[in-house]
Design a protein around this motif. Structure first.
Motif, PDB file in Angstrom:
ATOM      1  N   SER A  66       0.860  -1.401   0.112  1.00 23.88           N
ATOM      2  CA  SER A  66       0.083   0.150   0.011  1.00 23.88           C
ATOM      3  C   SER A  66       0.978   1.465   0.018  1.00 23.88           C
ATOM      4  CB  SER A  66      -1.040   0.264   1.288  1.00 23.88           C
ATOM      5  OG  SER A  66      -1.846   1.103   1.075  1.00 23.88           O
ATOM      6  N   GLY A  67       1.828   1.182   0.796  1.00 25.98           N
ATOM      7  CA  GLY A  67       2.846   2.400   0.796  1.00 25.98           C
ATOM      8  C   GLY A  67       3.468   2.550  -0.393  1.00 25.98           C
ATOM      9  N   LEU A  68       3.887   1.397  -1.440  1.00 31.13           N
ATOM     10  CA  LEU A  68       4.577   1.796  -2.437  1.00 31.13           C
ATOM     11  C   LEU A  68       3.504   2.325  -3.402  1.00 31.13           C
ATOM     12  CD1 LEU A  68       7.156   1.301  -4.160  1.00 31.13           C
ATOM     13  CD2 LEU A  68       6.112  -1.156  -4.700  1.00 31.13           C
ATOM     14  N   ALA A  69       2.458   1.774  -3.439  1.00 26.10           N
ATOM     15  CA  ALA A  69       1.279   2.115  -4.341  1.00 26.10           C
ATOM     16  C   ALA A  69       1.028   3.549  -4.241  1.00 26.10           C
ATOM     17  CB  ALA A  69       0.033   1.472  -4.043  1.00 26.10           C
ATOM     18  N   THR A  70       1.213   4.299  -3.253  1.00 30.05           N
ATOM     19  CA  THR A  70       0.887   5.594  -3.176  1.00 30.05           C
ATOM     20  C   THR A  70       1.710   6.511  -4.160  1.00 30.05           C
ATOM     21  OG1 THR A  70       2.589   6.044  -1.350  1.00 30.05           O
ATOM     22  CG2 THR A  70       0.288   5.708  -0.899  1.00 30.05           C
ATOM     23  N   LEU A  71       3.102   5.757  -4.307  1.00 32.27           N
ATOM     24  CA  LEU A  71       4.222   6.420  -5.380  1.00 32.27           C
ATOM     25  C   LEU A  71       3.919   6.084  -6.763  1.00 32.27           C
ATOM     26  CD1 LEU A  71       7.067   6.328  -2.786  1.00 32.27           C
ATOM     27  CD2 LEU A  71       5.206   8.238  -2.730  1.00 32.27           C
ATOM     28  N   LYS A  72       3.242   4.979  -6.957  1.00 33.47           N
ATOM     29  CA  LYS A  72       3.575   4.487  -8.332  1.00 33.47           C
ATOM     30  C   LYS A  72       3.251   5.129  -9.592  1.00 33.47           C
ATOM     31  CE  LYS A  72       3.272  -0.706  -7.769  1.00 33.47           C
ATOM     32  NZ  LYS A  72       2.488  -1.916  -8.010  1.00 33.47           N
ATOM     33  N   SER A  73       2.306   6.104  -9.343  1.00 36.93           N
ATOM     34  CA  SER A  73       1.849   6.870 -10.657  1.00 36.93           C
ATOM     35  C   SER A  73       2.925   8.002 -10.836  1.00 36.93           C
ATOM     36  CB  SER A  73       0.434   7.744 -10.296  1.00 36.93           C
ATOM     37  OG  SER A  73       0.430   8.579  -9.391  1.00 36.93           O
ATOM     38  N   TYR A  74       3.577   8.740  -9.573  1.00 34.54           N
ATOM     39  CA  TYR A  74       4.537   9.534  -9.746  1.00 34.54           C
ATOM     40  C   TYR A  74       5.778   9.116 -10.332  1.00 34.54           C
ATOM     41  CZ  TYR A  74       1.641  12.466  -6.704  1.00 34.54           C
ATOM     42  OH  TYR A  74       0.232  13.079  -6.183  1.00 34.54           O
ATOM     43  N   LEU A  75       6.248   7.851 -10.021  1.00 31.49           N
ATOM     44  CA  LEU A  75       7.326   7.036 -10.453  1.00 31.49           C
ATOM     45  C   LEU A  75       7.033   6.938 -11.798  1.00 31.49           C
ATOM     46  CD1 LEU A  75       8.108   4.634  -7.589  1.00 31.49           C
ATOM     47  CD2 LEU A  75       9.341   6.620  -8.072  1.00 31.49           C
ATOM     48  N   GLN A  80       8.804   8.579 -17.659  1.00 35.33           N
ATOM     49  CA  GLN A  80       8.427   9.050 -18.564  1.00 35.33           C
ATOM     50  C   GLN A  80       9.368  10.162 -19.308  1.00 35.33           C
ATOM     51  OE1 GLN A  80       6.430   6.240 -19.191  1.00 35.33           O
ATOM     52  NE2 GLN A  80       5.706   7.427 -20.881  1.00 35.33           N
ATOM     53  N   LYS A  81       9.945  10.696 -18.003  1.00 33.97           N
ATOM     54  CA  LYS A  81      10.925  11.931 -18.196  1.00 33.97           C
ATOM     55  C   LYS A  81      12.150  11.503 -18.176  1.00 33.97           C
ATOM     56  CE  LYS A  81       8.043  14.916 -15.396  1.00 33.97           C
ATOM     57  NZ  LYS A  81       7.793  15.731 -14.176  1.00 33.97           N
ATOM     58  N   GLY A  82      12.457   9.992 -18.131  1.00 29.50           N
ATOM     59  CA  GLY A  82      13.946   9.472 -18.119  1.00 29.50           C
ATOM     60  C   GLY A  82      14.642   9.660 -16.832  1.00 29.50           C
ATOM     61  N   ILE A  83      13.690   9.942 -15.682  1.00 27.01           N
ATOM     62  CA  ILE A  83      14.237  10.003 -14.348  1.00 27.01           C
ATOM     63  C   ILE A  83      14.286   8.870 -13.483  1.00 27.01           C
ATOM     64  CG2 ILE A  83      14.048  11.639 -12.130  1.00 27.01           C
ATOM     65  CD1 ILE A  83      13.039  13.924 -13.836  1.00 27.01           C
ATOM     66  N   GLY A  84      15.102   8.629 -12.808  1.00 29.34           N
ATOM     67  CA  GLY A  84      15.038   7.318 -12.157  1.00 29.34           C
ATOM     68  C   GLY A  84      15.406   7.362 -10.669  1.00 29.34           C
ATOM     69  N   GLY A  85      15.689   6.741  -9.759  1.00 28.97           N
ATOM     70  CA  GLY A  85      16.137   6.616  -8.357  1.00 28.97           C
ATOM     71  C   GLY A  85      16.606   5.430  -7.861  1.00 28.97           C
ATOM     72  N   ARG A  86      16.727   5.522  -6.512  1.00 25.49           N
ATOM     73  CA  ARG A  86      17.355   4.219  -5.999  1.00 25.49           C
ATOM     74  C   ARG A  86      16.686   3.889  -4.501  1.00 25.49           C
ATOM     75  NH1 ARG A  86      23.775   4.668  -5.345  1.00 25.49           N
ATOM     76  NH2 ARG A  86      23.289   6.951  -5.290  1.00 25.49           N
ATOM     77  N   ILE A  87      16.250   2.771  -4.071  1.00 24.25           N
ATOM     78  CA  ILE A  87      15.770   2.576  -2.979  1.00 24.25           C
ATOM     79  C   ILE A  87      16.592   1.278  -2.051  1.00 24.25           C
ATOM     80  CG2 ILE A  87      13.727   1.551  -1.957  1.00 24.25           C
ATOM     81  CD1 ILE A  87      12.022   2.506  -3.803  1.00 24.25           C
ATOM     82  N   LEU A  88      17.038   1.665  -0.892  1.00 25.38           N
ATOM     83  CA  LEU A  88      17.802   0.914  -0.023  1.00 25.38           C
ATOM     84  C   LEU A  88      16.918   0.238   0.982  1.00 25.38           C
ATOM     85  CD1 LEU A  88      20.609  -0.460   0.547  1.00 25.38           C
ATOM     86  CD2 LEU A  88      21.039   1.409   2.020  1.00 25.38           C
ATOM     87  N   THR A  89      16.670  -1.100   1.222  1.00 23.23           N
ATOM     88  CA  THR A  89      15.741  -1.474   2.228  1.00 23.23           C
ATOM     89  C   THR A  89      16.507  -2.964   2.712  1.00 23.23           C
ATOM     90  OG1 THR A  89      13.400  -2.172   2.877  1.00 23.23           O
ATOM     91  CG2 THR A  89      14.238  -2.803   0.519  1.00 23.23           C
ATOM     92  N   GLU A 108      10.597  -0.227 -13.493  1.00 21.32           N
ATOM     93  CA  GLU A 108      11.697   0.102 -14.138  1.00 21.32           C
ATOM     94  C   GLU A 108      12.626   1.119 -14.036  1.00 21.32           C
ATOM     95  OE1 GLU A 108      10.888  -0.501 -18.369  1.00 21.32           O
ATOM     96  OE2 GLU A 108       9.521  -2.261 -17.892  1.00 21.32           O
ATOM     97  N   ASN A 109      12.346   2.241 -13.529  1.00 17.27           N
ATOM     98  CA  ASN A 109      13.200   3.491 -13.263  1.00 17.27           C
ATOM     99  C   ASN A 109      13.925   3.599 -11.776  1.00 17.27           C
ATOM    100  OD1 ASN A 109      10.542   4.049 -12.736  1.00 17.27           O
ATOM    101  ND2 ASN A 109      11.039   6.318 -12.643  1.00 17.27           N
ATOM    102  N   VAL A 110      13.640   2.539 -11.049  1.00 12.04           N
ATOM    103  CA  VAL A 110      14.178   2.437  -9.813  1.00 12.04           C
ATOM    104  C   VAL A 110      14.830   1.215  -9.572  1.00 12.04           C
ATOM    105  CG1 VAL A 110      13.544   2.211  -7.423  1.00 12.04           C
ATOM    106  CG2 VAL A 110      11.904   3.877  -8.854  1.00 12.04           C
TER     107      VAL A 110
END
Length: 962
Positions: A66-75, A80-89, A108-110
Motif C-alpha cells: 500500500s505504501g509503494l502504491a501511493t508513489l506508483k503514478s509519480y514514479l 516518462q521523463k527519463g528520471i530514476g532513483g534508488r531504494i535501499l531496504t 523499471e526506473n528504480v
C-alpha cells in the motif's frame, strides 16, 4: 550571491535562530506530521519532491504494498521523463512481504538493493533538485499508514549541493549501498522460501468479520454482537425519528458500511412480531437471512425465504425478492398489517411499479429504506416515499475516515492513443480492442497491481462487443477472464462470481450489471474502461471493491481516462463535491489529499491534463448540471430550495446559479416554471445583491445588509462594533468603499442601470438604512424581503471560505472588478486596468500565464514564474524604464506601494484570476528590451519580482504546466 543561496540563508536563519524573522525564502526547516483535519500528510511532501526532482534515493527499513502504491503514478511520470532513483531496504524483522519486492521489480526506473545490516531501521528520503537537495528524515517508513495516518515526526531540510550535512547522508547511503545485494527474481525466490511472516496483530472491528464466532442460535450469543460506531449513531437517530411519531425512515449509507447489520440491530431493538426484508435479487437473500440470524438469534424456522424457488411465508422474519412479493398471489395472501416492520434494500429502485404496489399495499408500524445512492438520473423522488425522513446518512468520505471501508488507491491513467488520437466516446470497436490497446491495458493493470496473492478483478467496459472481444484477447495473453452482461441468467452470474471468489478466474468483464447489488468482498482490483457519464455510477462501480476482506489490505482502482468531455465528473465523484464550481473542481484535481485514511487519489500527468481540459469545457454542460442538482435537492427536502439550502445540503454553489442566470427567480422560472411576484426594480436589486454581495468575498457588506434587515437601521458606530466582533478589518477607506457599493456610485453607468440606479442603502443622520424605493418594496412585498434574507444567509455561508481580517485571500479567485472593490478604489476601473494599474498605494497586476496563439504579438508577453518565489514580469509595450507608469512599480517599496499578483492559467478559465499574494521588484533585474509587434519593434521593460509568500506547490505546478 545567487537567489537560491540568499533564500536558503534566510530560511535557515528563521528555522534555527529567530522564528519571528520576516523572510521571503521558501526553504525553512519543516516538521512534517499527518493532520487529517488540515489534509496535511507526510506523503504530500514526498509527492511534491518527486514531481520536481532530477533523481532520488530512499533508505527505508519497511515497505508495504500500500505504501509503494501511493508513489506508483509519480514514479511512472518520472520514468516518462527519463528520471530514476534508488531504494535501499532490508529484510529486518521479516516485515517486508515477498510480494512487495515483486512490486518493486515492476518499477523499471528504480534500482533496489537489500542490506543485511543487523537492525537496519533507517527512514530517509533524499531528492536531488535543480538547485539543491531536499531531505526528509524521521520516523516514517514507506507504508501508507506512516505516510498518511500514524502520528509521525519527520523533518524536511534543504541543502546546497556543497552542504556538509547532505554529504554525510549521501556518504552513509553510498557506504551501505555498495555492500548491499541487488534485488533480483532469484533473490525474491530464495527469500520467499525462507520467509516467515510476522503475526498479524491487526484488530478486526468490522462486525461482519467479528461475528463469525457467534454461529449458534442462542439469543444470548447474538446479543453479544454489538454495533460499531457508525451503527450506534444511526440507531440513536432512527430511534429519535420513531420518537417523533415517524413511521418511515431512509438510511443513506455508502456501499460496504454495514447497512444490513445496521437494519438487523434496529429490528432487534424494535422486536416486531413479524418482519419483511425486500431485496431485488435472489442471490442476496440467503446472506441477508444469515446476517439477521447472527444478530437476532432464534430458531431456524423463524427465518424464511420467499423467492422463485422457495416459499416459506409463515416465517417470523421473511426475506423476499421484490419479484415474488409483488405477485398478486403472494401479496394478497398477507393481511395489510401482517408485518410490523418492513425493510427495503437498494430502495433507490423503488420507483418501479412492483415496489410501488407493495409499499401501497402494506401498512407496517415502521418502514425502513436503505440505499447508498438515493439520487436517480430519472429524478424519481425516493425521499418523498419516506416522507423526507432521512434517519441517517454516511457518504464515502466519512466512511473512509471512520475506517469502515477497505482503503483504495485510485489511479487515473491515460488511455491508449490510436493513430495519434486518444480513445473517446466515438471510438470504433476496432480501435477499442487493437493489439496495442490490449497491451496498454495489460501494462497498466500489471504495473499498478492488486493487494493479495492473486488478482480478483472487475473490468467495466463501454460496450458489450468490447467486453466480449477484449475478454478473448486477454485470454490469449494468458489471463483467465469471462464476460457477463444483462443477457446472462442469474445462475450464470452467481456461478461466475463464485469462480472469481475462488480464484479460478482473474477478471469478470461487464458493462453495467455489476454497478450495484452484488457483493464480492474479495475484489482487489476494479478497472474502468469506459467514460464517466455519471458520478453516481462512478461511485457504484468503485464501491464494488470497498468491502473489507482478509485477503486484501486495499483495492486498486485503475481508471483509463480518454478524451471525454465528462472527465470533470471524476474529481467531483471522488471528492463528493457537488458545487458545479469549475474552480473548486480544479482544486480537487490539483490537490488530491482530500481523501481520508490511507486511501489515495493519483493521476498520471497526462490524464490529469485531460481532466483539466474537460473542466475548462464544463461550462457547456452547466445548465444541465444545475437543473439536475436543483431537482435532486428539491426531491430531498420536499420543497423548492432556498439559495442557502444548497450550502446546507452540500449541493451546488449558489454563485454558479447566479453566474449563469443573474438571479435565482430567473433560474426557478426557467428550470421549474416557478413565477415570482417581483417588480422590475426589485429584480434589479436582487440582481445587484446576488452578483456583488452573495459571492462572500467581503464580509462587511453582508453584515451591514443583515443588520438592516433585522433592525431597520444601524448607527455607524454600532456597525463598526459588529465588524470588530466579526474580526473584520476596519478603516475609513473600507467604510467608504462599502457605502459606494450600496449607493451604486462604485459601479459603471451600465451596471448602475442594471442595478436600478437608486441607492439600496443610504447613510442619514449617522445611521445606515434602506433607500426609500428599496424600503417600500420590503414593506409591500414580503416575498422580496424573504429573498433578500436568503441572499444574506447564503452570503454568510459562502464568506466562510475567505478571511475577514484581510481584503484578499491567497489562491482564491478574483475579477478585476472584485480587486477594485476590495482594494477600496473609488470606482470599478476594470475597463481601463488592462494588465496593471497603480492607484491609492496599490498596484494589481493581472497575468494570463498561457496566452492563446491568436493573441496579437504586441501583448504576448513572456511573463513566467521562474520558481515558486520569483516572477519574471513584463510591462506593456512602448514603455521604457523612465515611463511614469513604471516608476511607481520599480520603486514600489520606497514609495509604499503594494503590488498584488493575480494569475490565471489561460483564457479558458474565464475572467477571474488566482491571487498569489504581494510581490516586490528586484531593482537590479529591471531591464529595458524590445518586443516585435504588428507595428514593428517596440520597447518593453521586464524585471524579476520576489513573491512575499512562495507560491504553494500545487498551484505553481498547475499554472506552469503546459
Amino acid at each position: 550571491m545567487s537567489t537560491f543561496i540568499k533564500s536558503l540563508e534566510d530560511s535557515l536563519y528563521k528555522g534555527f535562530i529567530d522564528q519571528d524573522r520576516i523572510i521571503k525564502g521558501k526553504y525553512p526547516p519543516k516538521l512534517l506530521v499527518n493532520n487529517s483535519n488540515k489534509n496535511e500528510y507526510v506523503l504530500n511532501s514526498i509527492h511534491e519532491e518527486l514531481e520536481q526532482c532530477e533523481s532520488f534515493i530512499f533508505s527505508v527499513a519497511f515497505i508495504t504494498e500500500s505504501g509503494l502504491a501511493t508513489l506508483k503514478s509519480y514514479l511512472w511520470d518520472l520514468r516518462q521523463k527519463g528520471i530514476g532513483g534508488r531504494i535501499l531496504t532490508s529484510t529486518f524483522l521479516s516485515f517486508n512481504h515477498p510480494k512487495v519486492f515483486r512490486e518493486l521489480m515492476k518499477i523499471e526506473n528504480v534500482e533496489v538493493r537489500l542490506t543485511d545490516i543487523k537492525g537496519f531501521h533507517s527512514k530517509g528520503y533524499i531528492f536531488k533538485q535543480k538547485t539543491h537537495f531536499s531531505l526528509i528524515v524521521g520516523s516514517s517508513n514507506l507504508t501508507s499508514n506512516a505516510l498518511k495516518v500514524n502520528y509521525e515526526w519527520n523533518v524536511k531540510l534543504t541543502s546546497h549541493e556543497n552542504g556538509e550535512f547532505i554529504h554525510h547522508f549521501q556518504q552513509q547511503f553510498e557506504d551501505v549501498w555498495g555492500k548491499a545485494s541487488p534485488l533480483t527474481e532469484n533473490w525474491i525466490n530464495r527469500y520467499e522460501e525462507l520467509y516467515t511472516p510476522l503475526v498479524n496483530s491487526k484488530i478486526i472491528d468490522r462486525i461482519g468479520e467479528a461475528s463469525s464466532q457467534y454461529a449458534g442460535n442462542a439469543i444470548e450469543d447474538a446479543l453479544k454482537i454489538i454495533p460499531n460506531k457508525m451503527q450506534q449513531a444511526a440507531l440513536e437517530q432512527i430511534q429519535a425519528l420513531r420518537g417523533e411519531g415517524k413511521q418511515k425512515g431512509l438510511i443513506i449509507s455508502a456501499t460496504g458500511t454495514g447497512k444490513t447489520y445496521l437494519s438487523a440491530f434496529d429490528v432487534r431493538r424494535f422486536t416486531p412480531k413479524r418482519m419483511l426484508f425486500i431485496v431485488h435479487r435472489e442471490q442476496i437473500l440467503n446472506k441477508a437471512k444469515e446476517d439477521f440470524r447472527r444478530i437476532l438469534g432464534g430458531l431456524e424456522e423463524d427465518f424464511g425465504i420467499l423467492s422463485g424457488t422457495t416459499r416459506q411465508k409463515n416465517a417470523r422474519y421473511l426475506f423476499a425478492t421484490i419479484q415474488s412479493i409483488s405477485k398478486e398471489e403472494h401479496l394478497s395472501s398477507f393481511a395489510k398489517d401482517h408485518f410490523e416492520y418492513i425493510l427495503i434494500d437498494e430502495v433507490h429502485k423503488a420507483g418501479a411499479g412492483s415496489y410501488q404496489k407493495v409499499m401501497e399495499y402494506f401498512t407496517p408500524q415502521f418502514m425502513m429504506g436503505m440505499t447508498a445512492t438515493p439520487e436517480r438520473t430519472d429524478h424519481f423522488n425516493i425521499f418523498e416515499l419516506f416522507d423526507y425522513n432521512i434517519a441517517y446518512e454516511i457518504r464515502l468520505q466519512e466512511a473512509l475516515e471512520e475506517d469502515m471501508l477497505c482503503p483504495f488507491h485510485y489511479f487515473g491513467v491515460t488511455d491508449f492513443e490510436y493513430d495519434g488520437k486518444l480513445i473517446d466516446d466515438a471510438s470504433k470497436l476496432s480501435e477499442l480492442v487493437t493489439e496495442e490497446r490490449v497491451k496498454h491495458i495489460i501494462d497498466k493493470i500489471n504495473y499498478y497491481g492488486a493487494s493479495g496473492e492473486k488478482v480478483r478483478g472487475l473490468m467495466f467496459c463501454s460496450r458489450k462487443d468490447e467486453a466480449k472481444e477484449l475478454s478473448l484477447l486477454l485470454n490469449e495473453k494468458g489471463f483467465n477472464t469471462v464476460v457477463l452482461t444483462g443477457e446472462d441468467s442469474q445462475e450464470e452470474r452467481e456461478g461466475r462470481v463464485n469462480q472469481l471468489e475462488a480464484g479460478t478466474i482473474d477478471y469478470i468483464l461487464t458493462v453495467d450489471i455489476f454497478n450495484e447489488g452484488i457483493d464480492i468482498p474479495s475484489i482487489n482490483q476494479v478497472v474502468m474502461l469506459r467514460q464517466t457519464k455519471s458520478s453516481i455510477i462512478f461511485i457504484q462501480q468503485l464501491g464494488r471493491g470497498l468491502r473489507k476482506h482478509d485477503t486484501k489490505e486495499f483495492v486498486t482502482i485503475i481508471d483509463f481516462i480518454g478524451n471525454y468531455k465528462s472527465n470533470f465528473l471524476i474529481p467531483i465523484a471522488l471528492s463528493g463535491d457537488k458545487s458545479v464550481n469549475e474552480d473548486t473542481t480544479r482544486r480537487y484535481t490539483k490537490n488530491t489529499s482530500f481523501i481520508k485514511g490511507v486511501s489515495t487519489v493519483n493521476f498520471e500527468e497526462v490524464a490529469r491534463k485531460r481532466i483539466f481540459d474537460a473542466i475548462n469545457d464544463m461550462g457547456s454542460q452547466t445548465k444541465r448540471l444545475l437543473k439536475d442538482a436543483y431537482l435532486e435537492l428539491k426531491n430531498k427536502i420536499g420543497r423548492v430550495p432556498k439559495l442557502v439550502d444548497y450550502r446546507t445540503y452540500n449541493s451546488i454553489d449558489p454563485n454558479v446559479i447566479i453566474n449563469e442566470y443573474a438571479t435565482y427567480p430567473k433560474f426557478l422560472k426557467i428550470v421549474d416554471k416557478i413565477s415570482t411576484s417581483f417588480s422590475e426594480y426589485e429584480l434589479k436589486v436582487i440582481s445587484m445583491l446576488s452578483i456583488e454581495v452573495m459571492n462572500g468575498k467581503r464580509l462587511h457588506e453582508i453584515i451591514l445588509l443583515k443588520e438592516i434587515l433585522l433592525n431597520g437601521e444601524i448607527t455607524v458606530q454600532d456597525y463598526l462594533n459588529v465588524l470588530k466582533e466579526n474580526n473584520c478589518y476596519v478603516d475609513e477607506n473600507t467604510l467608504k468603499s462599502v457605502e459606494r457599493i450600496f449607493n451604486l456610485s462604485f459601479f459603471t453607468k451600465t451596471d448602475q442601470a442594471k442595478y436600478g440606479e437608486e441607492e439600496i442603502i443610504v447613510l442619514e443622520n449617522g445611521s445606515y438604512k434602506f433607500g426609500e424605493k428599496t424600503n417600500n418594496s420590503i414593506i409591500n412585498n414580503k416575498e422580496f424581503e424573504l429573498h433578500l434574507r436568503d441572499i444574506c444567509d447564503t452570503a454568510f455561508e459562502i464568506s466562510k471560505r475567505y478571511i475577514s481580517n484581510e481584503p484578499l485571500k491567497l489562491y482564491e479567485k478574483y475579477s478585476k472588478k472584485d480587486v477594485c472593490r476590495l482594494l477600496n478604489w473609488e470606482n470599478d476601473e476594470k475597463g481601463t486596468m488592462y494588465g496593471y494599474k497603480t492607484k491609492h498605494g496599490t498596484c494589481p497586476i493581472f497575468i494570463t500565464y498561457h496566452k492563446d496563439e491568436s493573441v496579437e504579438a504586441s501583448i504576448a508577453y513572456e511573463d513566467a514564474l521562474i520558481n515558486q518565489e520569483t516572477l519574471l514580469w513584463f510591462s506593456r509595450n512602448s514603455r521604457v524604464i523612465e515611463s511614469k507608469e513604471l516608476q511607481p512599480i520599480i520603486h514600489a517599496e520606497e514609495r509604499g506601494i503594494e503590488i498584488h499578483i493575480f494569475i490565471k492559467k489561460d483564457d479558458d478559465e474565464g475572467t477571474d484570476s488566482y491571487y498569489l499574494g504581494k510581490a516586490s521588484p528586484i531593482i537590479d533585474t529591471v531591464t529595458q528590451t524590445t518586443i516585435n509587434t504588428d507595428n514593428g519593434e517596440k520597447p518593453i521593460v521586464n524585471m524579476n519580482m520576489i513573491m512575499e509568500t512562495p507560491v504553494e506547490y500545487n498551484m505553481y505546478k498547475y499554472l506552469t504546466a503546459e
